[in-house]
Design an enzyme around this catalytic site. Structure first.
Site, short mmCIF file in Angstrom:
data_model
loop_
_atom_site.label_atom_id
_atom_site.label_comp_id
_atom_site.label_asym_id
_atom_site.label_seq_id
_atom_site.Cartn_x
_atom_site.Cartn_y
_atom_site.Cartn_z
N TYR A 136 0.83 -1.20 0.00
CA TYR A 136 0.00 0.00 0.00
C TYR A 136 0.87 1.26 0.00
O TYR A 136 1.89 1.33 0.68
CB TYR A 136 -0.93 0.03 1.21
CG TYR A 136 -2.07 -0.96 1.15
CD1 TYR A 136 -2.31 -1.75 0.04
CD2 TYR A 136 -2.94 -1.10 2.24
CE1 TYR A 136 -3.36 -2.65 -0.01
CE2 TYR A 136 -4.00 -2.00 2.21
CZ TYR A 136 -4.20 -2.77 1.08
OH TYR A 136 -5.24 -3.66 1.06
N PRO A 150 -16.73 -3.09 0.81
CA PRO A 150 -18.12 -3.33 1.19
C PRO A 150 -19.12 -2.44 0.46
O PRO A 150 -20.29 -2.79 0.38
CB PRO A 150 -18.12 -3.06 2.69
CG PRO A 150 -16.97 -2.13 2.92
CD PRO A 150 -15.93 -2.57 1.93
N LEU A 151 -18.66 -1.31 -0.06
CA LEU A 151 -19.54 -0.42 -0.83
C LEU A 151 -19.27 -0.53 -2.33
O LEU A 151 -19.78 0.27 -3.11
CB LEU A 151 -19.38 1.03 -0.38
CG LEU A 151 -19.61 1.33 1.11
CD1 LEU A 151 -19.58 2.84 1.36
CD2 LEU A 151 -20.93 0.74 1.59
N GLY A 157 -16.64 0.08 -4.25
CA GLY A 157 -16.06 1.27 -4.86
C GLY A 157 -16.96 2.49 -4.81
O GLY A 157 -16.82 3.39 -5.64
N GLY A 158 -17.88 2.51 -3.85
CA GLY A 158 -18.78 3.65 -3.70
C GLY A 158 -20.12 3.49 -4.38
O GLY A 158 -21.03 4.31 -4.18
N LEU A 181 -22.46 1.47 -3.78
CA LEU A 181 -23.53 1.20 -2.81
C LEU A 181 -23.64 2.31 -1.77
O LEU A 181 -24.37 2.18 -0.79
CB LEU A 181 -23.28 -0.14 -2.12
CG LEU A 181 -23.39 -1.37 -3.02
CD1 LEU A 181 -22.79 -2.60 -2.35
CD2 LEU A 181 -24.86 -1.62 -3.39
N GLY A 182 -22.92 3.39 -1.98
CA GLY A 182 -22.91 4.49 -1.00
C GLY A 182 -23.74 5.69 -1.42
O GLY A 182 -23.46 6.81 -1.00
N GLY A 183 -24.74 5.47 -2.26
CA GLY A 183 -25.57 6.58 -2.72
C GLY A 183 -24.99 7.28 -3.92
O GLY A 183 -25.09 8.50 -4.07
#
Length: 325
Positions: free
Chosen positions: A53, A214-215, A217-218, A220-222
């Site tokens: 990373y 969990p989202l 890549g965004g 599922l985050g609206g």
């Protein structure tokens, strides 16, 4: 904050895991330090990183940032269950033995990570990918040495198939070694393929599952609301996925509005109901994103809501029932 055991171990970790991949490339060191302090303030004791990373600003940079945070003292290291990974190539050019899971690279990689992290032990040492060329006898012998030396405490995997988990655990059992304690997999409402064989294998062998992205890549985050507000516009593969699944995501965000909840909160809360899941990895770039993720722990999804999510994002039965009688 809620805590749970990591798989079949006695180790207790928070139900959210702080992912640090943004530290360095997207989050400057002082801001990263603040996010880690705020994570502790929120009760998050589980931090995940990897030796590679920081790629765009230098491999290993993220571990260095965590190490400089530990160096501030105040119980920061003692309060943290620290997980890092090895596998990726860390050297320059094509010189061999600078990555993967040979006994030689395992030995070199752990010492390099310990130096960057400024600590003398790693709580959870994870194999970032399967090395099909390295036999399990070699891998487990090297890991046993690290445990005996006190350099690592537990071993985990990442991106393994169900049969890789089974093979690893049977090889460990033959050596009277604990073997894997966790598996870190891509898992979210949009990507549920691990339900076929990875989750059943994790449950059977007592591994805690740590979902990454969990989202998704965004998405599922609206993302559609943010797109309308001009806050975010996706490019590349994320934009292609959005175009292909726009109708599905529109229905999802409408459902979130019905519940009066943020879509991202629902995605995280759903994962926390899944079998074998220990803690989804959240990767905040800012303190505000961290606070938003912690908010998901306050959301409880009833059976009706869970059934609706299965309608919107159909999952899998365990194999072979998913595709055979």
């Amino acid at each position: 904050m809620e805590y749970t055991h990591l798989g079949r171990t006695g180790l207790r970790v928070s139900r959210l895991c702080l992912g640090t991949m943004n530290f360095g490339p997207h989050t400057e060191e002082p801001d990263a330090h603040r996010i880690m302090d705020l994570a502790h303030d929120a009760g998050i004791n589980f931090f995940d990183t990897a030796n590679t990373y920081g790629r765009s600003v230098g491999k290993g940079r993220t571990e260095q940032i965590i190490g400089s945070w530990f160096a501030q003292g105040g119980g920061r290291r003692e309060k943290t269950v620290l997980a890092t990974k090895l596998y990726g190539e860390m050297g320059e050019g094509d010189w061999p033995n600078q990555g993967k899971l040979s006994a030689l690279n395992i030995r070199r990689a752990v010492d390099a990570s310990l130096k960057r992290l400024g600590t003398d032990y790693i709580d959870l040492y994870q194999m970032h990918h399967v090395d099909r060329a390295a036999p399990w006898e070699e891998i487990w012998q090297a890991m046993e040495v690290l445990v005996a030396q006190g350099k690592i405490v537990y071993v985990g995997s990442s991106n393994f198939a169900g049969w890789h988990i089974a093979r690893a655990q049977e090889a460990a059992r033959a050596r009277n070694f604990l073997g894997l304690t966790s598996e870190q997999s891509l898992y979210n409402l949009l990507e549920r393929s691990v339900e076929l064989e990875v989750l059943p294998a994790a449950e059977a062998y007592g591994l805690g599952v740590i979902p990454w992205s969990p989202l998704h890549g965004g998405l599922l985050g609206g993302v559609l609301r943010k797109e309308r507000e001009g806050v975010r516009r996706l490019t590349g593969r994320a934009a292609e996925t959005l175009a292909a699944r726009r109708e599905q995501l529109e229905a999802y965000e409408d459902f979130a509005a019905e519940l009066g909840a943020d879509p991202g909160d629902i995605a995280l809360a759903w994962l926390l109901t899944r079998p074998a899941v220990t803690a989804p990895i959240i990767g905040p770039r800012t303190a505000e994103q961290l606070h938003a993720a912690v908010r998901s722990l306050e959301l409880t999804l009833d059976q009706k809501s869970l059934a609706r999510l299965d309608e919107l994002f159909p999952g899998h039965q365990p194999a072979p029932e998913d595709y055979a009688w």
